[in-house]
Design an enzyme around this catalytic site. Sequence first.
Site, short mmCIF file in Angstrom:
data_model
loop_
_atom_site.label_atom_id
_atom_site.label_comp_id
_atom_site.label_asym_id
_atom_site.label_seq_id
_atom_site.Cartn_x
_atom_site.Cartn_y
_atom_site.Cartn_z
N LYS A 157 0.83 -1.20 0.00
CA LYS A 157 0.00 0.00 0.00
C LYS A 157 0.87 1.26 0.00
O LYS A 157 0.56 2.24 -0.70
CB LYS A 157 -0.91 0.00 1.23
N LYS A 201 -7.49 -11.46 -8.88
CA LYS A 201 -8.43 -12.15 -8.01
C LYS A 201 -9.83 -11.56 -8.18
O LYS A 201 -9.99 -10.38 -8.48
CB LYS A 201 -7.99 -12.03 -6.55
N LYS A 217 -14.99 -7.50 -5.40
CA LYS A 217 -16.23 -6.73 -5.45
C LYS A 217 -16.02 -5.35 -6.06
O LYS A 217 -16.95 -4.74 -6.59
CB LYS A 217 -16.81 -6.58 -4.05
#
Length: 402
Positions: free
Chosen positions: A163, A262, A265
């Site tokens: 991150k 992957k 959502k």
Amino acid sequence: MNITVKLGRSAPRLARKLPRNSRTLSTTLIHHDKSPPIKSIIKGDASKPKIIFSGIQPTGVPHLGNYLGALKQWKDMQDNAREADKLFFSIVDLHALTIPGNADKLRQNRREMLTSLLAIGLNPERSTIFYQGSVPQHAELQWILSCTASTGYLSRMTQWKSKLSTLTSTPLSSSSPDPTISSPALKHGLFSYPILQAADILLHRSTHVPVGSDQKQHLEFARECVTNFHSAWSTHIFPSPQTISLDSSSSRIMSLQDPTKKMSKSDPNPKSKIFINDDEATIRKKINSARTDSISATVGEYDPVNRPGVANLLEILGGFTGKTGEKVAEECKDVTLAQLKMLTADAVVAGLEEVRERFLLLGEDTEVNRKRVKETEEVGTQSAKESAERTMEKVREAIGLD
């Protein structure tokens, strides 16, 4: 070849849709009521009761990757746990605050996730199901653990470095990460959330934690917190939690439209993911439009590097038939890609049929459902608070806060 597809009430209907060419494909349909037992995943003294903890963020209705990668395996653990074993499954809403957003959306996501856990078959009379934020001892223990946690260790956490590199565009070496780089997008909660994860686990004195390969570093950090706390306060309160390795193949469910990523959502393409409450027509449409390749018209070998789309369908089919993607590929090597999509769709439809029905039933705004959900919240919260307070009494005594 012989592919075993585990079906529920849909078996007769789905059987009529399967290929008739037995030289190409032979499919055996079997009715099932329970998942196969979890095999040899809980190590240690079999005579001692186990305390199992796991958590999931309230991101709304789970998708297929969430279901196969964790939730289905939670259900298997519950069904195969011994009477003396304790299971804690938490909706970790405090972790969701690392990405601030709409409060009403968080409330909705929490409710949908709780409904989902009940829909997949978690039983509040057997497992403690609760919202993390309803048990204040989680945050209390996090602060206490943070006083002995190593910032150096935290700065080496893989997800933090990833991150940090993304938000600062600054490449970080593994030997000298710099968590102090200034960026308005970097927040302390993101840096220290592994401590809250450790508190989640240790608060209930968990002996075993089911984790995927991408979370093993966080469990190692939890064990580090145990060592640091015991050393600082000359006590021995927490067990060192052991790993329950979740089925790694099931945690590799990829996007149906971009199988190099992957399933997520956040993917804006609705065809990229399947939700546990999708109906049969939607599931079949999404799988039929799944991206494969033109390398071969048949499955051939399991090759996630060169044929990621085909490998992803094999993983999904394996997730519902109890086999690895490699094993499914061996049995399906001469199957056409069109037949593979049909087999996969059949397995997903059958595997999610009862889950979807329970989700829709529980989601109806009726007095009975509202009462059931409220009772689940109250019973789970009370049980979790009692477990947490037993631990915190020992912690406060050890550090002088009693």
